[in-house]
Design a protein around this motif. Structure first.
Motif, short mmCIF file in Angstrom:
data_model
loop_
_atom_site.label_atom_id
_atom_site.label_comp_id
_atom_site.label_asym_id
_atom_site.label_seq_id
_atom_site.Cartn_x
_atom_site.Cartn_y
_atom_site.Cartn_z
N ASN A 21 0.74 -1.56 -0.16
CA ASN A 21 -0.18 -0.18 -0.10
C ASN A 21 0.94 1.26 0.16
N PRO A 22 1.47 1.69 0.95
CA PRO A 22 2.44 2.48 0.23
C PRO A 22 3.48 2.84 -0.32
N VAL A 23 3.87 1.36 -1.19
CA VAL A 23 4.51 1.43 -1.99
C VAL A 23 3.53 2.05 -3.22
N ARG A 24 2.73 1.40 -3.28
CA ARG A 24 1.12 2.04 -4.64
C ARG A 24 0.83 3.57 -4.49
N GLU A 25 1.01 4.51 -3.12
CA GLU A 25 0.58 5.42 -3.11
C GLU A 25 2.45 6.70 -3.13
N ALA A 26 3.25 6.17 -3.31
CA ALA A 26 4.59 6.67 -3.43
C ALA A 26 4.42 6.41 -5.41
N LEU A 27 4.81 5.44 -5.45
CA LEU A 27 5.20 5.33 -6.96
C LEU A 27 4.02 6.58 -7.73
N ARG A 28 2.68 6.26 -7.16
CA ARG A 28 1.21 7.86 -7.43
C ARG A 28 2.52 9.08 -7.71
N ILE A 29 2.93 9.12 -7.09
CA ILE A 29 3.91 10.56 -6.00
C ILE A 29 5.44 10.46 -7.38
N VAL A 30 5.91 9.79 -7.71
CA VAL A 30 7.15 9.60 -8.35
C VAL A 30 6.79 10.15 -9.54
N GLU A 31 5.26 9.24 -10.16
CA GLU A 31 5.22 9.15 -11.32
C GLU A 31 4.57 10.79 -12.12
N ALA A 32 3.82 11.16 -10.67
CA ALA A 32 3.95 13.01 -10.36
C ALA A 32 4.79 13.94 -10.54
N ASP A 33 6.06 13.84 -10.23
CA ASP A 33 7.16 13.77 -10.11
C ASP A 33 7.84 13.56 -11.21
N GLY A 34 7.40 13.12 -12.97
CA GLY A 34 8.37 12.92 -13.81
C GLY A 34 9.59 11.67 -13.17
N LEU A 35 9.44 10.81 -12.29
CA LEU A 35 11.10 10.24 -12.12
C LEU A 35 10.09 9.54 -12.68
N VAL A 36 9.31 8.22 -12.71
CA VAL A 36 8.38 7.14 -13.11
C VAL A 36 6.83 7.23 -13.53
N THR A 37 7.70 6.54 -14.83
CA THR A 37 6.73 6.32 -16.12
C THR A 37 5.93 5.02 -15.72
N MET A 38 4.28 5.37 -16.27
CA MET A 38 3.64 4.35 -16.56
C MET A 38 3.61 3.85 -17.80
N ASN B 19 17.82 35.10 -0.89
CA ASN B 19 16.27 35.36 -2.15
C ASN B 19 15.20 34.33 -1.31
N ARG B 20 14.27 34.60 -1.34
CA ARG B 20 13.03 33.71 -0.35
C ARG B 20 13.32 32.61 -1.25
N TRP B 21 12.13 34.01 -2.91
CA TRP B 21 11.84 33.19 -3.65
C TRP B 21 12.89 32.25 -4.93
N LEU B 22 13.86 32.05 -4.56
CA LEU B 22 15.19 31.49 -5.43
C LEU B 22 14.65 30.35 -4.59
N THR B 23 14.88 30.18 -3.16
CA THR B 23 14.59 28.90 -2.31
C THR B 23 13.39 27.95 -2.42
N SER B 24 12.15 29.16 -2.43
CA SER B 24 11.33 27.60 -1.91
C SER B 24 10.90 27.30 -4.16
N ILE B 25 11.37 28.01 -4.84
CA ILE B 25 11.42 27.08 -6.15
C ILE B 25 12.85 25.48 -5.85
N ALA B 26 13.75 26.32 -5.01
CA ALA B 26 14.98 25.49 -5.85
C ALA B 26 14.90 24.06 -5.32
N GLY B 27 13.95 23.65 -4.00
CA GLY B 27 14.08 22.25 -3.74
C GLY B 27 13.22 21.08 -4.71
N SER B 28 12.64 21.57 -4.97
CA SER B 28 11.78 20.84 -6.24
C SER B 28 12.59 20.98 -7.58
N LEU B 29 13.24 21.61 -8.05
CA LEU B 29 13.65 21.58 -8.95
C LEU B 29 15.38 20.84 -9.13
#
Length: 223
Positions: free
Chosen positions: A54-71, A153-163
């Motif tokens: 179950n937690p694996v299935r949920e994690a896979l959905r998120i990494v797919e949305a991240d673009g790290l995994v393709t179905m 610059n806090r705006w740069l910091t907020s963008i950088a995490g996901s990038l």
């Protein structure tokens, strides 16, 4: 691959189980433990992490949305391979962000900030000499995130995490080729920040991101 956690399983830690699985799954993809094109079944990941499906299935959905995994049809979850379009978009944003951060860092860096950057450079040199490319990728991200923090610059910091999740992933795939060049490019950047030369820091950041983009696009063309 053994399960994670002090007592042998990921579930022994204190974070929500899905979040633990998600963090570990992201890390193993970014580090190249699960390379592009590798199939990731729920059963396999559950066994790797010592958890239920179950937690694996949920994690896979998120990494797919991240673009790290393709179905894929009939194959299920497969680690994604960065294509030229994705890389070009990533570096378009990265180039603008890092050039602004470098200019601001040169204007605002303290001696301690520079010492921190030098320590990261030294660690990256050692990791490069030891061909520890996962470590090089981590240090590459750490150095750029430190420059962004120094920029204030806090705006740069907020963008950088996901990038930088994706920057580290792309860098790790080509790290064997890029690591020595990246280290030398970082020296130029840190030298400019230490000198307080905003124009040179910006130019060094742009040259670095251009070189990294060119190398990543060449690798994508060969895939």
């Amino acid at each position: 691959m053994p399960p994670i956690g002090a007592s042998g399983t990921i579930g022994s830690q204190h974070l929500a189980l899905r979040d633990q699985v998600l963090a570990e799954l992201r890390q193993r993809i970014v580090d190249g433990d699960y390379p592009p094109g590798e199939r990731l079944t729920e059963d396999r990941l559950a066994a790797d992490f010592g958890v239920s499906r179950n937690p694996v299935r949920e994690a896979l959905r998120i990494v797919e949305a991240d673009g790290l995994v393709t179905m894929l049809p009939r194959r299920g979850a497969v680690v994604a391979t960065p294509d030229a379009s994705t890389i070009a978009d990533l570096f378009a944003v990265r180039s603008g962000l890092e050039s602004v951060a470098a200019r601001l860092a040169a204007e605002r860096a303290t001696p301690q900030d520079v010492a921190d950057l030098r320590a990261l450079l030294d660690a990256a040199r050692v990791a490069t000499e030891q061909d520890d490319f996962s470590r090089v990728a981590e240090l590459n991200t750490a150095l750029h995130m430190r420059v962004i923090t120094i920029s204030g610059n806090r705006w740069l910091t907020s963008i950088a995490g996901s990038l930088y999740l994706h920057v580290q992933w792309v860098f790790r795939i080509g790290a064997a080729h890029r690591a020595p060049h990246s280290w030398h490019e970082h020296i130029r950047l840190v030298d400019a920040i230490e000198a307080g030369d905003a124009d040179e820091a910006q130019a060094a950041a742009l040259a670095h991101t251009d070189a990294a983009a060119h190398a990543a696009l060449e690798l994508a063309d060969e895939a």
